[in-house]
Scaffold this active site. Structure first.
Site, PDB file in Angstrom:
ATOM      1  CB  CYS A   1     -28.224  18.943  68.618  1.00 15.60           C
ATOM      2  SG  CYS A   1     -27.739  20.415  67.746  1.00 15.60           S
ATOM      3  CD  GLU A   2     -28.739  13.023  70.673  1.00 17.48           C
ATOM      4  OE1 GLU A   2     -28.785  12.702  71.883  1.00 17.48           O
ATOM      5  OE2 GLU A   2     -29.647  12.819  69.865  1.00 17.48           O
TER       6      GLU A   2
ATOM      7  CE1 TYR B   1     -21.656  -1.183  71.236  1.00 22.45           C
ATOM      8  CE2 TYR B   1     -19.965  -0.150  69.889  1.00 22.45           C
ATOM      9  CZ  TYR B   1     -21.087  -0.941  70.001  1.00 22.45           C
ATOM     10  OH  TYR B   1     -21.622  -1.493  68.871  1.00 22.45           O
TER      11      TYR B   1
ATOM     12  N   GLY C   1     -14.114 -12.221  66.882  1.00 18.64           N
ATOM     13  CA  GLY C   1     -14.061 -11.720  68.246  1.00 18.64           C
ATOM     14  C   GLY C   1     -12.698 -11.364  68.796  1.00 18.64           C
TER      15      GLY C   1
HETATM   16  N1  LLP Z   1     -19.133 -13.265  63.487  1.00 19.91           N
HETATM   17  C1  LLP Z   1     -20.330 -12.919  63.987  1.00 19.91           C
HETATM   18  C2  LLP Z   1     -21.444 -13.870  63.903  1.00 19.91           C
HETATM   19  C3  LLP Z   1     -20.500 -11.649  64.569  1.00 19.91           C
HETATM   20  O1  LLP Z   1     -21.687 -11.314  65.072  1.00 19.91           O
HETATM   21  C4  LLP Z   1     -19.406 -10.747  64.626  1.00 19.91           C
HETATM   22  C5  LLP Z   1     -19.553  -9.426  65.219  1.00 19.91           C
HETATM   23  C6  LLP Z   1     -18.178 -11.163  64.084  1.00 19.91           C
HETATM   24  C7  LLP Z   1     -18.079 -12.434  63.523  1.00 19.91           C
HETATM   25  C8  LLP Z   1     -16.972 -10.286  64.059  1.00 19.91           C
HETATM   26  O2  LLP Z   1     -16.497  -9.960  65.317  1.00 19.91           O
HETATM   27  P1  LLP Z   1     -15.087  -9.224  65.468  1.00 19.91           P
HETATM   28  O3  LLP Z   1     -14.019 -10.154  64.958  1.00 19.91           O
HETATM   29  O4  LLP Z   1     -15.128  -7.962  64.670  1.00 19.91           O
HETATM   30  O5  LLP Z   1     -14.989  -8.965  66.902  1.00 19.91           O
HETATM   31  N2  LLP Z   1     -20.217  -2.651  66.835  1.00 19.91           N
HETATM   32  C9  LLP Z   1     -19.447  -3.287  67.876  1.00 19.91           C
HETATM   33  C10 LLP Z   1     -19.070  -4.709  67.508  1.00 19.91           C
HETATM   34  C11 LLP Z   1     -20.253  -5.562  67.168  1.00 19.91           C
HETATM   35  C12 LLP Z   1     -19.842  -6.951  66.745  1.00 19.91           C
HETATM   36  C13 LLP Z   1     -20.978  -7.690  66.170  1.00 19.91           C
HETATM   37  N3  LLP Z   1     -20.657  -8.992  65.695  1.00 19.91           N
HETATM   38  C14 LLP Z   1     -18.248  -2.432  68.179  1.00 19.91           C
HETATM   39  O6  LLP Z   1     -18.103  -1.356  67.578  1.00 19.91           O
HETATM   40  O7  LLP Z   1     -17.431  -2.772  69.042  1.00 19.91           O
END
Ligand code: LLP
Length: 419
Positions: free
Chosen positions: A343-344, A316, A239
């Site tokens: 096409c959106e 987003y 995160g």
């Molecule tokens: N651990 C779990 C259980 C997760 O669900 C996620 C991300 C992470 C770790 C990794 O999170 P990060 O360090 O990358 O923030 N598609 C979205 C992000 C979706 C994240 C889903 N889970 C975007 O493009 O911002």
């Protein structure tokens, strides 16, 4: 810090001008910097050197085999959410002893595969899942190591689509019910409870949600130990945010300074699942301007990349900086929408963006596209998925070929009665 910098007005990845990649590989394409990937992994891993830990790279952010192999070489494990990701992780050489499996909907098939490869643990999200896991493990004559994923009900202050630790979210088990769930888990003969997991959201730019949610988890760990459940792993998820625009996220050192003292004396292994912070700024999407168009209300820059290649802006409203590959003094600053051929109306990479005026043929770099870029790409509008390139010093390595038209119809069948 990343390795996409101008050299004599030409945007380069490490020592390679992006224009050279466009010429040799074509556009659109993703470009990753090897040096940036390595530096980011080491910065994160190194920040936690004072506590026993496993970095389980969240491969949903970028699951290219070359990227994963590099992570494996650096000592990374993997946070997976599907059997497909497990397959990739194993192909890339990530040791099963460092693989953790999250997600609310693991199928029996997926559980079987993960048990057969003896992954480190399952991050379990419901009692139904616990019972299924117990059953499948029994059929296989195994015991499944599990951490229960706790939903700490903490607002991560990020985009609602990527926030996961609130009561209304589908993820995890509420902290109030956690003790009961742990009791259930401990009573199941083919389950071995080893840890607690939490992940509250993505692109966090503030330390307090990390600390507050960890404190909730630690209260639970204390209670669990008091009732005789030995907790050996604490998984704080991923995160940590990055700079897309003007965000100032904490450095991994800051995260560690806030977290490590809290877990240092617990005799636990700390597991972390960073994704974006490792790969986000290590990649760009390289695209070429096809046309420009003066609409009645707006000026459009039409490029060859689209929402199917990078969906974050459409999905987003995410901001990605767009830089010209050739810096020129001639270009005046204009406000444009950068859009793709799909096409959106929602197909855009930037909206109302003030940037140097672009002309047909110009190359643009969509920055910070290394995380959730290619992994979220689709074939919408029957657009072949673009290649991925890894640059190392002066070398260009195509780590995924551009899809061909034949790839678009692979597996499709026209039934006999239509022939
Ligand atoms: N651990 C779990 C259980 C997760 O669900 C996620 C991300 C992470 C770790 C990794 O999170 P990060 O360090 O990358 O923030 N598609 C979205 C992000 C979706 C994240 C889903 N889970 C975007 O493009 O911002």
């Amino acid at each position: 810090m990343h390795d996409f910098q101008y050299r004599q007005s030409e945007l380069c990845c490490e020592e390679v001008p992006l224009a050279r990649i466009a010429k040799e590989i074509g556009t659109p394409c993703y470009v990753y910097s090897h040096a940036t990937l390595v530096r980011h992994f080491r910065a994160f891993d190194g920040a936690f050197h004072t506590v026993p830990h496993i970095v389980a790279f969240a491969m949903k952010a970028n699951s290219n085999l070359a990227v994963l192999r590099l992570m494996a070489r650096e000592g990374s494990g993997a946070d997976i959410v599907s059997a497909g990701e497990l397959y990739r992780a194993l192909q890339a050489g990530i040791p099963p002893t460092k693989i953790v499996f999250a997600g609310v909907g693991k199928s029996r098939e997926e559980i079987r595969y993960a048990l057969a490869t003896d992954i480190l643990m399952f991050n379990v999200e419901s009692s139904d899942e616990l019972r299924t896991l117990d059953e499948v493990a029994a059929e296989m004559g195994r015991r499944a190591r599990v951490a229960l994923r706790i939903n700490p009900d903490i607002d991560p202050k990020t985009h609602p689509y990527i926030s996961t630790g609130l009561k209304k979210s589908k993820f995890g088990i509420s902290a109030d019910r956690a003790l009961d769930e742990f009791k259930l888990a401990s009573s199941l003969p083919h389950i071995e409870v080893v840890g607690v997991h939490k992940h509250i959201g993505s692109q966090l730019t503030d330390l307090s949600p990390f600390v507050d949610s960890l404190k909730k988890v630690l209260t639970l760990v204390e209670a669990l130990r008091a009732q005789g459940t030995d907790i050996r792993y604490i998984n704080i998820g991923g995160g940590l945010g990055i700079t897309y625009d003007d965000e100032t996220p904490p450095h991994p050192d800051d995260l560690s300074a806030a977290i490590s003292p809290l877990v240092k004396d617990l005799k636990c292994v700390l597991i972390m699942e960073p994704g974006r912070v490792i790969v986000g700024n290590a990649g760009i999407l390289l695209t070429r301007v096809l046309y420009t168009k003066e609409g009645d209300a707006k000026r459009f820059v039409i490029v060859d990349a689209a929402m199917n290649d990078l969906i974050r802006p459409s999905l987003y409203g995410a901001y990605h900086e767009i830089r010209p590959v050739h810096e020129t003094s001639r270009a005046k600053i204009v406000t444009v929408d950068v859009v793709g051929p799909v096409c959106e109306s929602g197909d855009f990479l930037a909206k109302d963006r003030a940037m140097p005026d672009a002309r047909p043929g110009d190359l643009l770099a969509v920055m910070s596209a290394g995380a959730y870029g290619f992994t979220m790409a689709s074939n919408y509008n029957s657009r072949p998925r673009v290649p991925e390139v890894m640059v190392r010093g002066g070398e260009i390595h195509v780590v995924r070929a551009r899809e061909e038209y034949a790839d678009l119809v692979r597996g499709e069948v026209i039934p006999e009665f239509l022939r």
